[in-house]
Every structure is written in structure tokens, then in C-alpha cells.
Design an enzyme around this catalytic site. Structure first.
Site, PDB file in Angstrom:
ATOM      1  N   ASP A 298       0.833  -1.130   0.038  1.00  0.00           N
ATOM      2  CA  ASP A 298       0.000   0.135  -0.088  1.00  0.00           C
ATOM      3  C   ASP A 298       0.904   1.284  -0.039  1.00  0.00           C
ATOM      4  OD1 ASP A 298      -2.535   1.618   0.513  1.00  0.00           O
ATOM      5  OD2 ASP A 298      -3.153  -0.061   1.351  1.00  0.00           O
TER       6      ASP A 298
ATOM      7  N   GLU B 165      -6.163   4.031  -6.276  1.00  0.00           N
ATOM      8  CA  GLU B 165      -7.464   4.421  -5.449  1.00  0.00           C
ATOM      9  C   GLU B 165      -7.843   5.438  -5.770  1.00  0.00           C
ATOM     10  OE1 GLU B 165      -9.689   4.244  -1.290  1.00  0.00           O
ATOM     11  OE2 GLU B 165      -7.920   5.314  -1.523  1.00  0.00           O
TER      12      GLU B 165
ATOM     13  N   ASP C 288      -2.842   4.488  -2.421  1.00  0.00           N
ATOM     14  CA  ASP C 288      -4.218   5.273  -1.565  1.00  0.00           C
ATOM     15  C   ASP C 288      -4.347   6.614  -2.078  1.00  0.00           C
ATOM     16  OD1 ASP C 288      -5.237   4.744   1.117  1.00  0.00           O
ATOM     17  OD2 ASP C 288      -4.565   6.744   1.375  1.00  0.00           O
TER      18      ASP C 288
ATOM     19  N   HIS D 191     -11.261  -2.759   3.269  1.00  0.00           N
ATOM     20  CA  HIS D 191     -11.238  -2.551   4.449  1.00  0.00           C
ATOM     21  C   HIS D 191     -11.950  -1.282   4.848  1.00  0.00           C
ATOM     22  CE1 HIS D 191      -8.293  -0.146   2.571  1.00  0.00           C
ATOM     23  NE2 HIS D 191      -8.017   0.862   3.625  1.00  0.00           N
ATOM     24  N   ASP D 192     -12.449  -0.630   3.804  1.00  0.00           N
ATOM     25  CA  ASP D 192     -13.411   0.825   3.954  1.00  0.00           C
ATOM     26  C   ASP D 192     -14.785   0.457   3.770  1.00  0.00           C
ATOM     27  OD1 ASP D 192     -11.000   2.197   4.465  1.00  0.00           O
ATOM     28  OD2 ASP D 192     -10.929   2.781   2.336  1.00  0.00           O
TER      29      ASP D 192
END
Ligand code: ISL
Length: 567
Positions: A100, A267, A208, A339-340
């Protein structure tokens, strides 16, 4: 003609959120040795790539998305030696490791920010966004923030530094100051760090909020949200004017000329199809694919805490548009979960009576789209949303801050809690359910987040032993992508776009056609209007989610999904 096939067209990525995956040392928090101990499980599932959520040194204000040292491992998760072993052991099983990359912001405890904050004359002052109060206003006065932007995590995006009397920008928490990508030194420091990880053996990056790194200058107020006082700053930071230039520069400086199969996925909240074509056009050398957010916003009203049921017509219209938009140039990523996001089976399926069927249906529909599918840990078990008791059950900074802000504004506690139950990111963060033992095999200590009470029924040990489990359905879908070129590279045609209950489409390549038909309801459905219905009724059943061979695409049982093949 669509562009040539690439290795990631037939690959499936599995996301590990290390904190909740597997603990190895009994401290109640997942770690790298825990991930290593589960690599055989991932190999059985058949995934090609593991994306690791952040494991870098971090104060953990946002569970690692606030990084204070990009080139070390947080002691909670292990050491660089553990990391090297993870890479080696994953590679030995044919699994790539993607990191990430969180470079829109650092932690406020990163030495870069500590230096930047130390004085207005610091050589790193302009590595971040420092600004004086709004003209004519006193620092600290209400409304004196340089712009009216609302943070993703509630409150303003600006934090006053008392010493200098200036504010710094943080789109996320106040412990996540935004880096100033206008500064070439910042960019070079990030690229050097990325090269260091690639040299160490990692296979790429999930980037991210990467479409927020280029800001529109000067920073200015956004349209006021509701009754105010906050405004929406996104026009100033979503896909800003230099975003393509920055990503092309990153590609040149970091990836160009490197051998091997590397993966880059950006993302990109609020990205449009038109922008995504530019980002993922291989000829432009930006990223391989992007995470778009349209389909996971369809059950939002005015904002993410204002939930409404998903309308299947909206889902088909949205995903269908993305399939069509990236058919010729570029590439999709495919996901329900990360995870969100709340758990897909609770959100879009039925986590009660038809948990198994609807989890398999969601998997079937997603994995047979054109694009690279992502599986979020526990999704392959059909893990469900968390039964939160009260406000103290929420751990995530976004949920905790929202609770305080919303109840502070006078919203009813029970209403706020209901919104959080549906939408909280914590739904995705309960520990992976490995077995039926007290802490689900996640830890021998006290888990940092309670295991879901349904773990005696929903767990990996049972799923692996049961050939009809959700797990084995995912395994078959992954295998299908590996073995059927039409799954990886076939074109996509949406069917029955006006049906409010049925999701149907075909994929075709070189004389082979697959038909996918899925019933998104808990009632039986007759499927009418399917082109060439009789041929399909006689076609070979490739995969179904009911454990028998009676499946026909013309009449579906509750939450039934079928894949038939011609040619
Ligand atoms: O989940 C969200 C809030 O509803 C999203 O807006 C989310 O914050 C956004 O997708 C960006 O997410 C990424 O960056 C954040 C981090 O908290 C998320 O976990 C990460 O996926 C800041 O680094």
C-alpha cells in the site's frame, strides 16, 4: 479491438488487512508472521497477488494509513526480516506481494513533517501545505481556516499550528498532513522510497487516494454542504491539473525498464469513466487499473451516513457503463469489499437465510466481469457485518469522529448508531474467522477487535472442509479465470438491463460465449427476454451456486446464479 492481453487480466488479488488477519504472538493484533502462516491457505484459494494494507511504522491514528517511516515495519506487525521472509515465501508459492503506497499524506510524526513544522524557514516547510488564516481573520477564530473544506473524517481540513500561527492541510485526520506534490523534492523522495521497495522484491503498489495529490491552485473555498459551515473541497483536489503528469513521471522514475510482472492500482474516489480511460490506457504509462467508487456509492443518499437500499437497476447501469467505457482502452478493477466498505453479503445480499447462496452469487457476478477481481479477507468465507452494541463498539477514526460530530449537532444517538451499523468501516475490520475456537483462531490473546459471534458457523476450517462452501466457490471462480481465456479477455454484453431482479450478461471470445444469470432476490424468478433462450437452456452448466446440476438460466431459485457455456 481491445488492446492485447496482459498478465493481470487473468490474475486475482487478495487484500490482507494485517491488523485483523492473523496474530502470531498473542498480542491480539495481526502481524506479518501471521500472514506467513496463512500463505498455504491463500495458495489453496489460488490467488495470484496479495495486497497488504500498510505495515509501515505508524502511530496508527488511521490504522497505518498515517505513516511515520516509509522504510521500516511497525513493531506491531514485525520487522524487515519478517517482511523479507513473507516476500520469499509468497514468491515460492507463486504469489506476488503488492504494498500500500500512502503518499497523499504522511503522519504528523514523520520526520519530514516534524522538520516542516519546526519553523517557517525550514527547508522542508513547503513539503506540506502551510497557509496563514483567512484574510482579515485571527488565527484560531471560528471560520479563520484558509478554506471551508470538510475533512473526510469530520471537522475542518485545516489544523492550526500555534507556534507559527499558520494552518496545515489534512484531507483526512489532523495526524495525516497532506504532502505538497508541487515540490519536486517531495516527488523525488517518494520515488526513491518506491524504488527501494521494488529493489527489495515487492511486486507493485496499491496507491492510496492517488487522484488527490494534485491540487488546484490557489486553494479556494468549495460549495457549501447543506446548511454549512463546511464546504466540499473536492473540486480542488480530485484529479487536479497535474495528476496525469505526476503519474507519468512516477512511472518513468520508478517502473520504466523494470523486468517482471508488476502491478499498479490507483485508488481514486470520484474518478469518472472518462478519466479512468486516461489513467489506465497502457500507452500513457500511468497505472494498470483504478479503484472507482461509483457502485459502492449507489446505496448512499446525501452522504455515506444516509443509507438507502441498493436498486439493482442502478448497479447494472453503473457497472455496465464502466464495462463499456473501458472495453477498448484501459482496464477495470472489480471489487465489492475492502477495509473501508461494509461486508458485501450484508449490504447487497442476504446475510440470513441465504447467506451462502447470496455470497456465491455476488462472487459469481463480480468475477465474471471483465477486469481484475479483488477479494477482501473473509469475503471468501461469506463474513458478515458486525453486530455493534453501542458507541463504544466502534474503533475506526472515521466512525468515532462522525459519532462525536453528529451527536454534537443534535442528531439522535440511536439514529447515528444505526447509520454507523450500516456504513462503518469497522464492519470490514473484525478478525478473520479461522475456526470455531473462542477467538476464532485469530489470536491466543485478547483480540484488538472482538471476533464476530457467528464464527462458530462461519469459519475457514469448516469452509475448506466443505466442497459446497463459499470458499470453494471463490476457488472455482479464480480457477476459471486462470483456465478460460474468455473470462480474462472476453468482451462484455449486458442483458436484461431493465430487469429489477435479474443481473445477466455474456462474455465472448474466439467463438466461446459464457452466459451469467443471477437472481438478486429471495424469491424464485422466471427469466424472460433472454436472447437465444432455448440454446442457453440446453447449454453446458459451467458453474452454479446450488449444489445440484438442475440449474437453468430460464428460472432461478432465490439468490441463484448460473454460468453456462456455448462453443
Ligand atoms: O471510506 C471512506 C470514507 O467513507 C473513503 O472516503 C475513504 O476514506 C477513501 O476511500 C480513502 O481511503 C483510503 O485513504 C484513507 C484511509 O483511511 C482509507 O483506509 C484508505 O483506503 C486515508 O489514507
Amino acid at each position: 479491438m481491445p488492446a492485447e492481453s496482459q498478465w493481470f487480466h487473468s490474475a486475482v488479488v487478495y487484500q490482507v488487512y494485517p491488523r485483523s488477519f492473523q496474530d502470531s504472538d498473542g498480542d491480539g493484533i495481526g502481524d506479518l508472521r501471521g500472514v506467513i502462516s496463512r500463505l498455504d491457505y491463500l495458495a489453496t484459494l489460488g490467488v495470484d497477488v496479495v495486497w497488504l494494507s500498510p505495515i509501515y511504522t505508524s502511530p496508527q491514528d488511521d490504522n497505518g494509513y498515517d505513516i511515520s517511516d516509509y522504510q521500516d515495519i511497525d513493531p506491531t506487525f514485525g520487522t524487515l526480516e519478517d517482511f523479507d521472509e513473507l516476500v520469499a515465501q509468497a514468491h515460492a508459492r507463486g504469489i506476488r506481494i503488492v504494498m500500500d503506497l500512502v503518499v497523499n499524506h504522511t503522519s504528523d510524526e514523520h520526520p519530514w513533517f516534524v522538520e516542516s513544522r519546526s519553523s517557517k524557514d525550514s527547508p522542508k516547510r513547503d513539503w506540506y501545505w502551510w497557509q496563514p488564516p483567512r484574510e482579515g481573520m485571527e488565527a484560531g477564530a471560528p471560520g479563520a481556516e484558509p478554506t471551508n473544506w470538510h475533512s473526510f473524517f469530520s471537522g475542518p481540513t485545516w489544523e492550526l499550528d500555534e507556534t507559527s500561527g499558520e494552518y496545515y492541510l489534512h484531507l483526512f485526520s489532523r495526524k495525516q498532513p497532506d504532502l505538497n506534490w508541487e515540490n519536486p523534492q517531495v516527488r523525488q523522495a517518494v520515488y526513491a522510497m518506491m524504488r527501494w521497495w521494488l529493489d527489495r522484491g515487492v511486486d507493485g503498489f496499491r496507491m492510496d487516494v492517488i487522484n488527490m495529490i494534485s491540487k488546484v491552485l490557489p486553494l479556494r473555498d468549495g460549495p457549501v454542504i447543506g446548511a454549512g459551515p463546511w464546504g466540499d473541497g473536492s473540486p480542488s483536489f480530485i484529479c487536479g491539473p497535474r495528476i496525469h503528469e505526476f503519474l507519468q513521471e512516477m512511472h518513468r522514475e520508478v517502473f520504466e525498464g523494470r523486468a517482471g510482472k508488476l502491478l499498479t492500482v490507483g485508488e481514486m474516489p470520484a474518478v469518472t469513466v472518462e478519466q479512468a480511460v486516461l489513467f489506465t490506457d497502457p500507452a500513457r504509462h500511468e497505472v494498470d487499473m483504478v479503484f472507482q467508487f461509483e457502485h459502492v456509492g449507489l446505496d448512499h443518499g446525501e452522504h455515506k451516513w444516509d443509507r438507502r437500499p441498493l436498486d439493482l437497476l442502478d448497479l447494472k447501469a453503473s457497472l455496465g457503463r464502466w464495462q463499456a467505457g473501458l472495453a477498448e482502452v484501459g482496464w477495470n478493477s472489480l471489487y465489492w469489499n475492502n477495509h473501508d466498505q461494509p461486508r458485501a453479503v450484508s449490504r447487497f445480499g442476504d446475510d440470513g437465510q441465504y447467506r451462502v447462496e447470496s455470497a456465491k452469487l455476488l462472487a459469481t457476478v463480480l468475477h465474471l466481469h471483465r477486469g481484475t477481481p479483488y477479494v477482501y479477507q473473509g469475503e471468501e468465507l461469506g463474513m458478515t457485518n458486525v453486530p455493534f452494541a453501542d458507541a463504544s463498539s466502534f474503533k475506526d477514526i472515521e466512525s468515532v469522529n462522525y459519532y462525536a460530530a453528529a451527536t454534537g449537532q443534535g442528531l439522535l444517538v440511536e439514529e447515528v448508531l444505526d447509520a454507523l451499523r450500516l456504513g462503518s468501516r469497522d464492519n470490514a475490520r473484525s478478525p478473520v474467522q479461522w475456526d470455531g475456537s473462542p477467538h476464532a483462531g485469530f489470536t491466543t490473546g485478547t483480540p484488538w477487535f472482538p471476533v464476530h459471534p457467528n464464527h462458530s458457523e462461519v469459519n475457514a476450517e469448516r469452509a475448506v472442509a466443505d466442497p459446497d462452501s463459499v470458499f470453494h466457490h471463490y476457488r472455482r471462480l479464480i480457477e476459471l479465470r486462470h483456465t478460460e481465456p474468455v473470462v480474462a479477455d472476453g468482451d462484455f454484453t449486458m442483458l436484461l438491463a431493465d430487469s429489477p431482479a435479474i443481473y445477466a450478461f455474456t462474455r465472448s471470445l474466439d467463438g466461446v460465449t459464457l452466459l451469467v444469470v443471477a437472481n438478486f432476490t429471495g424469491e424464485e424468478q422466471k427469466v424472460t427476454g433472454l436472447p437465444e433462450a432455448q440454446r442457453w437452456a440446453d447449454a453446458e452448466l459451467l458453474l452454479g451456486n446450488y449444489p445440484d446440476a438442475d440449474a437453468t438460466p430460464l428460472a432461478l431459485r432465490p439468490w441463484e446464479a448460473t454460468v453456462h457455456r456455448l462453443g
